[in-house]
Enzyme design. Structure first.
Site, PDB file in Angstrom:
ATOM      1  N   CYS A  57       0.840  -1.199   0.000  1.00  0.00           N
ATOM      2  CA  CYS A  57       0.000   0.000   0.000  1.00  0.00           C
ATOM      3  C   CYS A  57       0.875   1.249   0.000  1.00  0.00           C
ATOM      4  CB  CYS A  57      -0.922  -0.005   1.229  1.00  0.00           C
ATOM      5  SG  CYS A  57      -1.981   1.456   1.353  1.00  0.00           S
ATOM      6  N   CYS A  77      -0.465   4.020   2.294  1.00  0.00           N
ATOM      7  CA  CYS A  77      -0.174   3.771   3.711  1.00  0.00           C
ATOM      8  C   CYS A  77       1.283   4.047   4.046  1.00  0.00           C
ATOM      9  CB  CYS A  77      -0.494   2.325   4.079  1.00  0.00           C
ATOM     10  SG  CYS A  77      -2.124   1.738   3.583  1.00  0.00           S
ATOM     11  N   ASP A  78       2.199   3.575   3.199  1.00  0.00           N
ATOM     12  CA  ASP A  78       3.609   3.521   3.568  1.00  0.00           C
ATOM     13  C   ASP A  78       4.540   4.409   2.747  1.00  0.00           C
ATOM     14  OD1 ASP A  78       2.929   1.578   5.462  1.00  0.00           O
ATOM     15  OD2 ASP A  78       3.131  -0.032   3.995  1.00  0.00           O
TER      16      ASP A  78
END
Length: 325
Positions: A136, A139-140
């Site tokens: 992701c 997300c990261d």
């Protein structure tokens, strides 16, 4: 089964969506039980760091999962540690069958079994998940500002995530096993126009390498010549598909071509009283906060549904005639 051992709501799955649903269901005074075969928290529990859940500038996935669980348990939520083998929807009530042979019956069911990204199944992928391996970018990606990463995949998701990473990273490689992308033409053009993205055609990742500080490189193989080489990168983002955990979705439930369940705005399926939330549901994005929001929506909708059923029947705790085994 005891005469009053009949639930208003059964929640299948204990990830962020299921736990959020449990909190709202308990606050709505629904007789609720959650069934989870493993640890609560779902995939979030395996995340090393979470920095995009509102209210927490930085928290580990394990700690966030624990806070979700503790919040739900503060309402004396009943939890069953069992595998669910089947969900049988009915006109009067729904039946959830467990691996130990028992069955739970309820007015409403929330299915929160989620899904998981498809894996490369190469050495280092599982070992370094959360330490340079990600599924992701939203997300990261923040953790890789100014660094070099490789994106694996050739579809729309891989292209979109590569473009997102290109705004943050020093260099983005896209490794694709073929000589052309499967992504839409407009995404392909954006990829080719971005000077920060370099294509690695006919290339697969055969190993993910790491040191004490996490991922530091990948081993690559040319699918045409079989030549092998190494590439120094700080992170590996894998986007080769998504597998929804839809084994329990009842026959006749509307799903899209990818196996994701189609619901209305209340997260309700075409079976009244059966709701699907989180990564199992067809929607625009997969994020912790969206799964939690789905849980809230479904629980509130289930509360209205159960209340309407009880008011029609003048229900107390008495079971429907065909619910007694």
């Amino acid at each position: 089964m005891a005469q009053c051992d009949f639930y208003d709501l059964v929640i299948i799955g204990g990830g962020p969506g299921g736990l959020s649903a449990a909190i709202y269901a308990m606050r709505a005074a629904l007789k609720t039980v959650m069934v989870e075969k493993g640890v609560t928290g779902g995939q979030v529990a395996m995340s090393d760091e979470v920095e995009n859940y509102p209210g927490f500038t930085h928290i580990s996935g394990a700690e966030l999962s624990m806070k979700f669980t503790q919040h739900a348990q503060s309402y004396d939520l009943e939890m069953i540690s069992q595998e669910v083998t089947a969900l049988d929807p009915g006109l009067d009530h729904h039946t959830v069958k467990l691996a130990n042979g028992e069955s739970l019956k309820a007015h409403a069911v929330i299915l929160a079994t989620g899904g998981s990204p498809r894996k490369l199944d190469v050495h280092g992928e599982r070992e370094f998940y959360g330490k340079g391996v990600s599924y992701c970018a939203t997300c990261d990606g923040f953790f890789f500002r100014g660094k070099t990463v490789v994106v694996v995949g050739g579809g729309d998701s891989a292209a979109e995530e590569a473009l997102y990473l290109a705004k943050l990273c020093k260099k983005v490689y896209i490794a694709h096993r073929r000589d052309e992308l499967r992504a839409s033409k407009i995404l392909q053009q954006r990829i080719f126009d971005d000077c920060n993205i370099e294509m690695l055609w006919n290339t697969v990742v055969t190993e993910i390498k790491a040191g004490e500080d996490g991922v530091n490189g990948v081993a690559l193989k040319d699918t045409v010549t079989a030549d092998a080489r190494s590439l120094d990168v700080d992170g590996v983002f894998i986007f080769i598909g998504f597998n929804p955990n839809n084994e329990l979705v009842p026959a006749g439930t509307r799903m899209n071509a990818d196996g994701l369940v189609v619901t209305d705005e209340k997260c309700e399926t075409n079976s009244p009283g059966v709701y699907v939330i989180g990564d199992l549901r067809e929607k625009f994005a997969r994020q912790i906060v969206l799964s939690a929001a789905d849980g809230c929506t479904a629980a509130l909708a289930a509360a209205h549904y159960v209340e309407a059923k009880k008011s029609v029947r003048g229900d107390t705790c008495e079971l429907p005639p065909d619910a007694v085994e």
